[in-house]
Design an enzyme around this catalytic site. Structure first.
Site, mmCIF file in Angstrom:
data_model
loop_
_atom_site.group_PDB
_atom_site.id
_atom_site.type_symbol
_atom_site.label_atom_id
_atom_site.label_comp_id
_atom_site.label_asym_id
_atom_site.label_seq_id
_atom_site.Cartn_x
_atom_site.Cartn_y
_atom_site.Cartn_z
ATOM 1 N N HIS A 1 1.980 4.408 -2.930
ATOM 2 C CA HIS A 1 2.046 5.861 -2.702
ATOM 3 C C HIS A 1 3.429 6.387 -3.090
ATOM 4 O O HIS A 1 3.556 7.421 -3.763
ATOM 5 C CB HIS A 1 1.801 6.177 -1.222
ATOM 6 N N HIS B 1 0.840 -1.201 0.000
ATOM 7 C CA HIS B 1 0.000 0.000 0.000
ATOM 8 C C HIS B 1 0.874 1.251 0.000
ATOM 9 O O HIS B 1 0.705 2.158 -0.835
ATOM 10 C CB HIS B 1 -0.894 -0.031 1.235
ATOM 11 N N GLU B 2 1.828 1.293 0.933
ATOM 12 C CA GLU B 2 2.710 2.462 1.028
ATOM 13 C C GLU B 2 3.666 2.550 -0.157
ATOM 14 O O GLU B 2 4.016 3.641 -0.605
ATOM 15 C CB GLU B 2 3.496 2.412 2.342
#
Length: 372
Positions: free
Chosen positions: A34, A30-31
């Protein structure tokens, strides 16, 4: 048995390890999404941490400080221009560089990347599962086991039999079980709560037959069991068809997820600590993973799918402090023709963050309360 003993009995060391790994991988990717979308647009990422809390190891690479932190409960990225900065006079103000300087679509792309990564991972895991194990058919119940000496064995039911209709009606794709929407095959249990004559239309070795029986749900207050363990019938499929079906399952899950989160918020606002099967806290999640780890690797894959879907949908909620809330503020600024002021955005995000923290605390308290 006290609370600590109850929690310890519900968990296993292997289950805890798998819980940390599954949540850790989902959060890391997820990170990472980003990070990738920010760097792709030329925005610096100051740090990337695997884990939270005190930093154990630091390494600088490509302009980012990569960290391994003490608490294995997620991670974070510090994207340049997303947090406020100090001016020459020491006054805190909104950033004007990096992320803050991106156009609206660029900001949305960075914020949306994380949830989309979890969504894509869930779809890919479903595709692998469907390709390897087949696609569950919601309108067909396969008998997986028949208890020796049970009523089911007396009726001639056998493992591998597939129930396609109940009392002359084809099993639907969906049904209500205990007040919640479920796959049609789960409706078999509802039939066994009603007394009277029943008929299962069963396909066995390519032949269709009707199995008729009279049923009494309880005798002298004791619940009667038919003596079968069952699940959805599984049909073989190709990888492309499995990929399409995975997206269909994801789309079908959206209404149920929205209802689950809506019900959670309603319970939070009314301080309703009763158990909810649709939303689990950290202890409940670890307990489920512990049971899955004892079953099979495929059971763990199913948990990974649910975790990634939950992480994706939760982060897309339009609550300030979450990715969805940040996207909403970006879109509001785009519609207005100018972004919100620093004080406005700070107040909204602070309120949203406080709400999310209280919601998480409520889930943990409800999770622990069942051991009292």
């Amino acid at each position: 048995m006290n609370v600590v003993q109850g929690i310890a009995a519900a968990l296993t060391p292997l289950g805890l390890l798998w819980t940390v790994l599954l949540i850790g991988v989902a959060t890391f990717l997820h990170e990472l999404a980003h990070y990738a979308l920010a760097r792709w647009q030329g925005v610096a990422v100051n740090s990337f941490s695997v884990g939270m809390g005190p930093v154990l190891i630091r390494r600088h690479w490509r302009g980012t400080e990569w960290r391994l932190s003490l608490l294995p409960i997620g991670g974070y990225v510090e994207i340049d221009g997303m947090a406020p900065e100090e001016d020459a006079q020491g006054q805190v103000r909104a950033a004007t560089r990096g992320f803050a300087a991106l156009p609206a679509w660029g900001k949305v792309a960075v914020l949306l990347a994380g949830p989309l990564m979890n969504l894509l991972l869930a779809v890919l895991l479903m595709t692998v599962t469907f390709t390897a194990q087949g696609v569950p058919a919601p309108d067909r119940a396969r008998i997986e086991e028949v208890v020796a000496g049970s009523t089911a064995q007396t009726l001639g039911l056998r493992a591998g039999d597939v129930i396609t209709a109940i009392d002359g009606q084809d099993i639907p794709d969906t049904t209500l079980v205990g007040g919640r929407e479920a796959a049609g095959w789960e409706g078999v249990r509802d039939v066994l709560t009603r007394a009277g004559p029943h008929t299962f239309t069963v396909v066995s070795d390519g032949q269709t037959r009707d199995v008729r029986f009279d049923w009494t749900p309880t005798v002298n207050g004791e619940r009667q069991l038919l003596g079968i363990r069952y699940g959805p019938d599984v049909q073989a499929t190709t990888a492309p068809a499995a990929f399409v079906r995975a997206w269909q399952v994801t789309g079908e899950a959206v209404p149920q997820v929205i209802r689950s989160f809506g019900d959670l918020i309603a319970r939070f606002l009314t301080l309703n600590l009763s158990r909810d099967e649709n939303v689990s806290g950290p202890i409940g999640t670890a307990e489920i993973v512990s049971r899955a780890a004892a079953l099979s690797p495929w059971a763990l894959v199913q948990i990974a799918i649910l975790l990634n879907l939950s992480l994706a949908f939760f982060n897309l909620l339009p609550i300030p402090g979450l990715d969805g809330g940040r996207i909403l503020l970006v879109l509001v600024g785009a519609v207005r023709g100018r972004p919100l002021t620093f004080s406005q955005e700070q107040a909204i995000n602070l309120a949203g963050f406080a709400f999310v923290m209280m919601l998480m605390l409520f889930v943990v308290v409800r999770d622990v309360s069942r051991f009292f």
